[in-house]
Scaffold this active site. Sequence first.
Site, PDB file in Angstrom:
ATOM      1  N   TYR A 100      91.271  76.318  67.962  1.00  0.00           N
ATOM      2  CA  TYR A 100      92.233  76.736  68.838  1.00  0.00           C
ATOM      3  C   TYR A 100      92.752  75.428  69.557  1.00  0.00           C
ATOM      4  O   TYR A 100      93.837  75.620  69.600  1.00  0.00           O
ATOM      5  CB  TYR A 100      91.345  77.956  69.124  1.00  0.00           C
ATOM      6  CG  TYR A 100      92.641  78.573  70.451  1.00  0.00           C
ATOM      7  CD1 TYR A 100      93.592  79.579  70.383  1.00  0.00           C
ATOM      8  CD2 TYR A 100      92.176  77.819  72.261  1.00  0.00           C
ATOM      9  CE1 TYR A 100      94.141  80.077  71.719  1.00  0.00           C
ATOM     10  CE2 TYR A 100      92.807  79.411  73.133  1.00  0.00           C
ATOM     11  CZ  TYR A 100      93.686  79.850  72.785  1.00  0.00           C
ATOM     12  OH  TYR A 100      94.314  80.348  73.670  1.00  0.00           O
ATOM     13  N   SER A 104      98.100  76.953  75.865  1.00  0.00           N
ATOM     14  CA  SER A 104      96.610  76.949  76.703  1.00  0.00           C
ATOM     15  C   SER A 104      95.981  76.526  77.336  1.00  0.00           C
ATOM     16  O   SER A 104      96.423  74.561  76.742  1.00  0.00           O
ATOM     17  CB  SER A 104      95.487  77.680  75.432  1.00  0.00           C
ATOM     18  OG  SER A 104      94.433  78.169  76.172  1.00  0.00           O
TER      19      SER A 104
END
Length: 258
Positions: free
Chosen positions: A164, A150
């Site tokens: 995350y 990401s």
Amino acid sequence: MKIADLFSVAGKVVVITGGSRGIGEMIARAYVENGAKVYITARNAAVCDGLAAELSKSGECISIPADLSKMDEIERFATALEARESKIDVLFNNAGASWGAPFDSFPESGWDKIVDLNVKSLFFFTQRLVKLLEAAGSVDDFARVINIGSIDGMHVSNIETYSYAASKAAVLHLTKMMAKNLASRHIAVNAIAPGYFPSKMTAAIPEEWAAASVAATPMKRIGNPADMAGVALYLGSKASGFVCGSVIAVDGGYATTV
């Protein structure tokens, strides 16, 4: 070499984790529609089976549902796959989750669940399937492992998703370590770092933040299935034959310009 030969994935055996929706579905659809034999896995058996049935109308897609956060489920999936295949050409490690909470109240459960699934499971799933990947690779055409990271592992997000972001930064560095050590076994490892794509995960992003991120993106839009399909097909085909240990941001320029 003709472009059709460079970018062809016809006949390849492909495994996609988290393959039942979102980015995983985009990748699965692209590979099935271009002649690959695709295995998808996800926790929700009904959704996974349903997508496989839909995609099988235009190619070959097999569902093997599994909860890859559990080591015994990784083993169960691998055993089922080995009963069907003697090699894997391309593995997409896409399964993942997120958790958001303020710093002062961020829970241990929100750390352990995310880091275990996004990093630990990715590593051990690849480890378990490495022999099948090795069987597919050759000096002229390496097998491929493509980890889905990401842009939150590349820049600092405005959203408090601590575990995350940390997990995705770990995925990007782990990609480079795996690339260095698996290349001798004819396996090339790379990563995709998506920006804002429509998915169950991004649906939880506050509307005002989503609008602000689009406004700050040089290309002034969010990603679409064709954007993900293009880079996914590239990394699994001969076109990326000398690409190893790379991270490709697919975000309209957001992470590298904001």
